[in-house]
Design a protein around this motif. Structure first.
Motif, PDB file in Angstrom:
ATOM      1  N   ASP A  40     146.424  94.486  61.959  1.00  0.00           N
ATOM      2  CA  ASP A  40     147.620  95.225  62.126  1.00  0.00           C
ATOM      3  C   ASP A  40     147.958  95.688  60.551  1.00  0.00           C
ATOM      4  O   ASP A  40     149.072  96.109  60.448  1.00  0.00           O
ATOM      5  CB  ASP A  40     148.745  94.372  62.837  1.00  0.00           C
ATOM      6  CG  ASP A  40     148.582  94.322  64.104  1.00  0.00           C
ATOM      7  OD1 ASP A  40     148.176  95.422  64.785  1.00  0.00           O
ATOM      8  OD2 ASP A  40     148.986  93.231  64.868  1.00  0.00           O
ATOM      9  N   LEU A  80     145.879  88.710  63.356  1.00  0.00           N
ATOM     10  CA  LEU A  80     146.950  89.607  62.805  1.00  0.00           C
ATOM     11  C   LEU A  80     146.428  90.636  61.772  1.00  0.00           C
ATOM     12  O   LEU A  80     147.131  91.584  61.381  1.00  0.00           O
ATOM     13  CB  LEU A  80     148.129  88.865  62.418  1.00  0.00           C
ATOM     14  CG  LEU A  80     148.886  87.835  63.234  1.00  0.00           C
ATOM     15  CD1 LEU A  80     149.849  87.007  62.956  1.00  0.00           C
ATOM     16  CD2 LEU A  80     149.853  88.937  64.477  1.00  0.00           C
ATOM     17  N   ARG A  91     151.439  89.614  69.023  1.00  0.00           N
ATOM     18  CA  ARG A  91     151.401  90.855  67.810  1.00  0.00           C
ATOM     19  C   ARG A  91     152.425  91.621  68.291  1.00  0.00           C
ATOM     20  O   ARG A  91     152.881  92.515  67.120  1.00  0.00           O
ATOM     21  CB  ARG A  91     150.119  91.679  68.257  1.00  0.00           C
ATOM     22  CG  ARG A  91     148.601  91.051  67.812  1.00  0.00           C
ATOM     23  CD  ARG A  91     147.498  91.965  68.015  1.00  0.00           C
ATOM     24  NE  ARG A  91     147.600  92.934  67.564  1.00  0.00           N
ATOM     25  CZ  ARG A  91     146.734  94.155  67.749  1.00  0.00           C
ATOM     26  NH1 ARG A  91     145.915  93.938  68.904  1.00  0.00           N
ATOM     27  NH2 ARG A  91     146.826  95.262  67.230  1.00  0.00           N
ATOM     28  N   ASP A 116     147.721  86.666  72.660  1.00  0.00           N
ATOM     29  CA  ASP A 116     147.569  87.575  71.698  1.00  0.00           C
ATOM     30  C   ASP A 116     148.307  89.075  71.615  1.00  0.00           C
ATOM     31  O   ASP A 116     148.885  89.411  70.591  1.00  0.00           O
ATOM     32  CB  ASP A 116     145.971  88.037  71.685  1.00  0.00           C
ATOM     33  CG  ASP A 116     145.146  86.925  71.144  1.00  0.00           C
ATOM     34  OD1 ASP A 116     145.537  85.688  70.691  1.00  0.00           O
ATOM     35  OD2 ASP A 116     143.797  87.080  71.174  1.00  0.00           O
TER      36      ASP A 116
END
Length: 272
Positions: free
Chosen positions: A34, A31, A121, A117
């Motif tokens: 991001d 993460l 996300r 994944d």
């Protein structure tokens, strides 16, 4: 712990809660790309302490942890921090407890381990968008409340000014009526003449002196009373009316009021 600060505004803060260090590390690696500001906790109690110190937008917690479950932690988080978006990520599907928590609003989503994944996300990004939309709605609501309060205050002030103006008008009307009544009973002839030299007031004494046909309201002053016309531009002068001598005092109106024109008072001159 926190990673790189978010490059966008507002800052997005994510709290990860899991008692397994390898799970926390894996989530952070996934993460951090991001650009979230990521903080972590190893159990529910530690996470509650983090929430006391940090402003958090989204929480992701494991379900089975020592001390308290993830659902129990999120119920407490909802009570004290209701604006957070709360997600359970667990390998155990305790359906009843999770369903109850979702129905209560303590849990926004329930995700299972192992995770995908891309999907994870996407779910986290959606959670932040939901949080930012709620924050924006709250901001707009607060602005609307402030605007409404300002409008209410303005309306109250306008109502107050309107009432005061109405009271002044009513007071002025009463004063005018009283003044007319007083002047009506004064034994001295009194005339009110506007700026266009129209007769706007004649008391009883003036009516008796000139006759009602010569002193009708709205009549031009100079039509049948040329002597009064000559007295118009003089503060004081003498004229003859019905073979008697009168002193005419002319008083301009408007110095201490909104009245316009002139007030003419006629005082009979008695000869010894």
């Amino acid at each position: 712990m926190s990673e790189e600060p978010v490059s966008e505004c507002p800052q997005r803060t994510l709290l990860l809660v899991d008692d397994e260090a390898n799970i926390l590390s894996a989530l952070k690696r996934l993460l951090r790309q991001d650009k979230y500001d990521i903080v972590t906790a190893n159990n529910g109690q530690e996470a509650l302490e983090v929430l006391k110190e940090r402003l958090v937008d989204v929480i992701i917690t494991d379900q089975r942890m020592p001390g308290m479950t993830g659902v129990e932690f999120l119920r407490l988080a909802k009570e004290s921090y209701p604006d957070t978006i709360r997600i359970v990520l667990s390998g155990y599907t305790e359906l009843q407890s999770v369903t109850d928590a979702v129905n209560e609003g303590a849990v926004y989503k329930f995700l299972t381990k192992p995770w995908d994944d891309v999907q994870l996300r996407g779910h986290v990004a959606e959670a932040f968008r939901r949080k930012e939309m709620a924050d924006e709605n709250l901001r707009l609501h607060q602005q609307l409340q402030v605007a409404n309060l300002a409008l209410e205050a303005t309306n109250r002030e306008l109502d107050k000014l309107l009432r005061e103006k109405e009271e002044r008008i009513e007071t002025d009307e009463v004063s005018l009526q009283i003044t007319h009544e007083i002047l009506e009973h004064v034994s001295t002839p009194i005339l009110g003449i506007d700026d266009e030299k129209n007769i706007v007031f004649v008391n009883a004494a003036a009516q008796a002196l000139f006759g009602s046909s010569h002193m009708m309201l709205g009549m031009k002053m100079a039509r049948d009373t040329p002597d009064l016309e000559r007295a118009w531009n003089r503060t004081s002068t003498e004229i003859d009316i019905n073979d008697e001598r009168y002193k005419v005092l002319t008083h301009p109106m408007g110095r201490n009021s909104r009245s316009r024109g002139k007030l003419m008072t006629l005082i009979k001159i008695t000869t010894p």
